[in-house]
Scaffold this active site. Structure first.
Site, PDB file in Angstrom:
ATOM      1  N   HIS A 157      85.969 -21.083  22.131  1.00  0.00           N
ATOM      2  CA  HIS A 157      85.370 -20.258  23.352  1.00  0.00           C
ATOM      3  C   HIS A 157      84.022 -20.682  23.693  1.00  0.00           C
ATOM      4  O   HIS A 157      83.418 -20.640  24.655  1.00  0.00           O
ATOM      5  CB  HIS A 157      85.335 -18.819  22.985  1.00  0.00           C
ATOM      6  CG  HIS A 157      86.534 -17.940  22.767  1.00  0.00           C
ATOM      7  ND1 HIS A 157      87.077 -17.201  23.814  1.00  0.00           N
ATOM      8  CD2 HIS A 157      87.670 -17.993  21.885  1.00  0.00           C
ATOM      9  CE1 HIS A 157      88.397 -16.768  23.620  1.00  0.00           C
ATOM     10  NE2 HIS A 157      88.526 -17.378  22.402  1.00  0.00           N
ATOM     11  N   ASP A 365      76.878 -22.188  28.021  1.00  0.00           N
ATOM     12  CA  ASP A 365      77.855 -21.045  27.847  1.00  0.00           C
ATOM     13  C   ASP A 365      79.189 -21.865  27.767  1.00  0.00           C
ATOM     14  O   ASP A 365      79.546 -22.941  28.502  1.00  0.00           O
ATOM     15  CB  ASP A 365      77.492 -20.150  28.864  1.00  0.00           C
ATOM     16  CG  ASP A 365      77.796 -18.729  28.322  1.00  0.00           C
ATOM     17  OD1 ASP A 365      78.744 -18.547  27.305  1.00  0.00           O
ATOM     18  OD2 ASP A 365      77.324 -17.820  28.936  1.00  0.00           O
TER      19      ASP A 365
HETATM   20  C1  GDG Z   1      82.049 -15.942  24.449  1.00  0.00           C
HETATM   21  C2  GDG Z   1      81.678 -17.205  24.884  1.00  0.00           C
HETATM   22  C3  GDG Z   1      83.141 -17.143  26.930  1.00  0.00           C
HETATM   23  C4  GDG Z   1      78.632  -7.357  28.501  1.00  0.00           C
HETATM   24  N1  GDG Z   1      77.695  -6.511  28.306  1.00  0.00           N
HETATM   25  C5  GDG Z   1      78.406  -5.092  28.267  1.00  0.00           C
HETATM   26  C6  GDG Z   1      79.905  -5.613  28.480  1.00  0.00           C
HETATM   27  N2  GDG Z   1      79.976  -7.010  28.588  1.00  0.00           N
HETATM   28  C7  GDG Z   1      81.164  -7.676  28.588  1.00  0.00           C
HETATM   29  C8  GDG Z   1      81.297  -8.516  29.902  1.00  0.00           C
HETATM   30  C9  GDG Z   1      81.937  -9.880  29.428  1.00  0.00           C
HETATM   31  C10 GDG Z   1      81.620 -10.051  27.993  1.00  0.00           C
HETATM   32  O1  GDG Z   1      80.966  -8.798  27.593  1.00  0.00           O
HETATM   33  C11 GDG Z   1      81.017 -11.200  27.784  1.00  0.00           C
HETATM   34  O2  GDG Z   1      81.686 -12.313  28.032  1.00  0.00           O
HETATM   35  P1  GDG Z   1      80.926 -13.760  28.398  1.00  0.00           P
HETATM   36  O3  GDG Z   1      81.744 -14.874  28.636  1.00  0.00           O
HETATM   37  O4  GDG Z   1      79.722 -13.588  29.291  1.00  0.00           O
HETATM   38  O5  GDG Z   1      80.139 -14.070  27.092  1.00  0.00           O
HETATM   39  P2  GDG Z   1      80.233 -14.011  25.119  1.00  0.00           P
HETATM   40  O6  GDG Z   1      80.088 -12.653  24.877  1.00  0.00           O
HETATM   41  O7  GDG Z   1      79.049 -14.879  24.796  1.00  0.00           O
HETATM   42  O8  GDG Z   1      81.639 -14.662  24.864  1.00  0.00           O
HETATM   43  C12 GDG Z   1      81.574 -17.239  26.508  1.00  0.00           C
HETATM   44  C13 GDG Z   1      83.663 -16.017  26.213  1.00  0.00           C
HETATM   45  O9  GDG Z   1      83.462 -15.824  24.803  1.00  0.00           O
HETATM   46  C14 GDG Z   1      85.309 -16.065  26.695  1.00  0.00           C
HETATM   47  O10 GDG Z   1      86.014 -17.116  26.343  1.00  0.00           O
HETATM   48  O11 GDG Z   1      83.193 -17.197  28.335  1.00  0.00           O
HETATM   49  O12 GDG Z   1      81.166 -18.578  27.038  1.00  0.00           O
HETATM   50  O13 GDG Z   1      80.139 -17.475  24.486  1.00  0.00           O
HETATM   51  O14 GDG Z   1      83.487  -9.261  29.684  1.00  0.00           O
HETATM   52  O15 GDG Z   1      81.693  -7.992  31.002  1.00  0.00           O
HETATM   53  N3  GDG Z   1      81.101  -5.014  28.284  1.00  0.00           N
HETATM   54  C15 GDG Z   1      80.622  -3.588  28.372  1.00  0.00           C
HETATM   55  N4  GDG Z   1      79.372  -2.909  28.552  1.00  0.00           N
HETATM   56  C16 GDG Z   1      78.306  -3.847  28.279  1.00  0.00           C
HETATM   57  O16 GDG Z   1      77.004  -3.440  28.280  1.00  0.00           O
HETATM   58  N5  GDG Z   1      81.636  -2.627  28.456  1.00  0.00           N
END
Ligand code: GDG
Length: 457
Positions: A157, A365
């Site tokens: 990821h 990222d």
């Molecule tokens: C890893 C990789 C890759 C965030 N704050 C809240 C909340 N979130 C949710 C978002 C989104 C998820 O969490 C975060 O996903 P990201 O992709 O932005 O980042 P990582 O957590 O670092 O994920 C990344 C991912 O894996 C998938 O392959 O894209 O690059 O680092 O869905 O909406 N959700 C809720 N409350 C919050 O305050 N419910």
């Protein structure tokens, strides 16, 4: 058809009939719900003297959840130590924040072997094993040492860094050799895949016969690119259905016609929050006309708070937010709202829809699902503008965003100015182009392509 067995560091808490949070959990659960299967991983519990056997299984619909506990030592050396103290920063090009300790690396291997030993007890001969992320680079090698011959795939990821960066980890050679025990290794973007192939070819004397296949360490295995996506229509529906929720209404009243710039990130140094705060300060300093007219809201739920570098960034951001507000706030206007907590997903989607600008500027990222969720949540008739870091995997697909360098304060400030002034025609055009990409590279496509390639061998 062969049964799917998903392995990830944590098994997300799931309840039948309820949606899961986060990309990995949503994507994986859809696959398991459709075909049935097993989800295996750490329970989140720390229990000393734990058996290497999995806890009793729990069935949720057609999915069987199998978990193991970790000891305090496992947790410290594997999770806090090598996985999050060494690998995470290096995979995100933050070598200055990484530490390395051979004892922690041994702990990482020990826990991968523990996962393997425990998983073996639930595996059937034709199961497909799909492992996720940087915690489990050594799982396939450990399973093979235990005589398991199933087909095994890994999806990473995070980014995969260029060889010179990876080699700052003293154990790099053993790590990559272990990864080669998988049959398929999936990456978010082509540059990640190429960086991995470069290492295998140049540092390990491997060969690339073509079609993503690599030969090294006496094995032949496949690599591929599988950009993770989102459920576009479900997100827009959530954003609309919840549009009148209490929080959304309160926000709208509170904005009083001001433009909202929104960022949502786990509190992590790789997400570039400090640089973003400084860029916003620069924007305010350069653009007095927006004073009183914009609000920047940063939602940052704390994560990994038992790791020192995460505690430090949290303190730093609190100080920065206070300083910037102290410098610019007026009696009736506070420019930066820093919310250090998580929100229910149903509250988040209407916030995305309300924001004029989605500001997503990680230093690195793997993909960044927030960028994709922001685009999906917009009203196509009056969409907001995505300002996106060139170092997010998502920038490879979402090139109709305003793409910025997160280290360039002036550049990010100028993009904010451009986003807020953008005509509705240009906003619609850029949004439509991005939506097309999101529909093609959907979450279903990510999962289906990976599983099909793993099955095909
Ligand atoms: C890893 C990789 C890759 C965030 N704050 C809240 C909340 N979130 C949710 C978002 C989104 C998820 O969490 C975060 O996903 P990201 O992709 O932005 O980042 P990582 O957590 O670092 O994920 C990344 C991912 O894996 C998938 O392959 O894209 O690059 O680092 O869905 O909406 N959700 C809720 N409350 C919050 O305050 N419910």
């Amino acid at each position: 058809m062969s049964r799917l067995v998903v392995v990830s560091n944590r098994v997300a808490p799931i309840t039948e009939g309820e949606p899961a949070a986060g990309g990995l959990a949503v994507g994986v659960l859809d696959a398991l719900r459709a075909e049935g299967g097993v989800w295996f991983g750490w329970s989140g519990e720390i229990a000393d003297g734990a058996e290497p056997l999995p806890n009793p299984g729990r069935d949720v619909g057609r999915i069987t959840l199998r978990t193991i506990d970790l000891s305090r030592r496992d947790y410290d050396e594997f999770y806090r130590g090598f996985a999050n103290g060494t690998l995470w920063p290096v995979l995100h090009y933050q070598m200055g924040l990484a530490r390395f300790d051979w004892t922690e690396f041994a702990g990482y291997n020990r826990v991968n072997a523990l996962f393997a030993c425990s998983l073996k007890s639930v595996l059937r001969p034709d199961d497909l094993v799909w492992a996720h992320d940087y915690h489990l680079l050594g799982l396939a090698e450990a399973l093979r040492k235990d005589g398991v011959e199933n087909r095994m795939g890994l999806f990473l990821h995070t980014p995969f860094p260029e060889p010179g960066v990876l080699m700052s980890v003293p154990a790099h050679a053993a790590l990559v050799q272990a990864m080669a025990a998988y049959d398929l290794i999936g990456f978010q973007t082509e540059p990640d895949r190429t960086a991995f192939a470069d290492y295998v070819l140049r540092q390990a004397g491997g060969a690339a016969p073509g079609d993503g296949r690599l030969a090294a360490y006496g094995r032949s295995f496949r690599t591929g690119v599988y950009p993770i996506g989102v459920h576009v229509d479900a997100i827009r529906a959530e954003a609309e259905a919840q549009a009148n929720r209490r929080e959304a209404l309160r926000l709208r009243v509170n904005l009083q016609g001001r433009s909202l710039i929104l960022s949502v990130d786990r509190l992590d140094y790789a997400k570039g929050l400090r640089q973003r705060f400084v860029a916003f300060e620069r924007f305010l300093a350069d653009t007095p006309a927006v004073h009183g007219k914009v609000i920047f809201m940063q939602i940052a739920p704390p994560s990994r708070s038992d790791i020192q570098t995460y505690r430090e960034i949290r303190h730093e951001l609190e100080a920065e937010a206070g300083r910037i507000n102290g410098r610019f706030a007026d009696v009736d206007w506070v420019p930066l709202r820093y919310l250090n907590r998580s929100f229910p997903r149903a509250a988040l989607m209407p916030l995305y829809a309300e924001a004029r600008v989605g500001l997503v500027t990680p230093l690195r990222d793997g993909m960044n699902l927030v960028a994709k969720e922001y685009v999906a949540a917009q009203d196509p008739e009056d969409p907001g503008v995505l300002v996106l870091s060139q170092f997010a995997g998502a920038a490879r697909e979402l090139d109709a965003a305003l793409v910025v360098n997160p280290y360039d304060e002036a550049g990010v400030a100028a993009a904010l100015d451009q986003a807020l002034a953008m005509s509705i025609e240009e906003r619609r055009g850029r949004h439509a182009a991005m939506l097309d990409v999101l529909r093609t590279n959907s979450l279903d496509a990510w999962r289906d392509r990976f599983v099909a390639d793993l099955r095909a061998g």
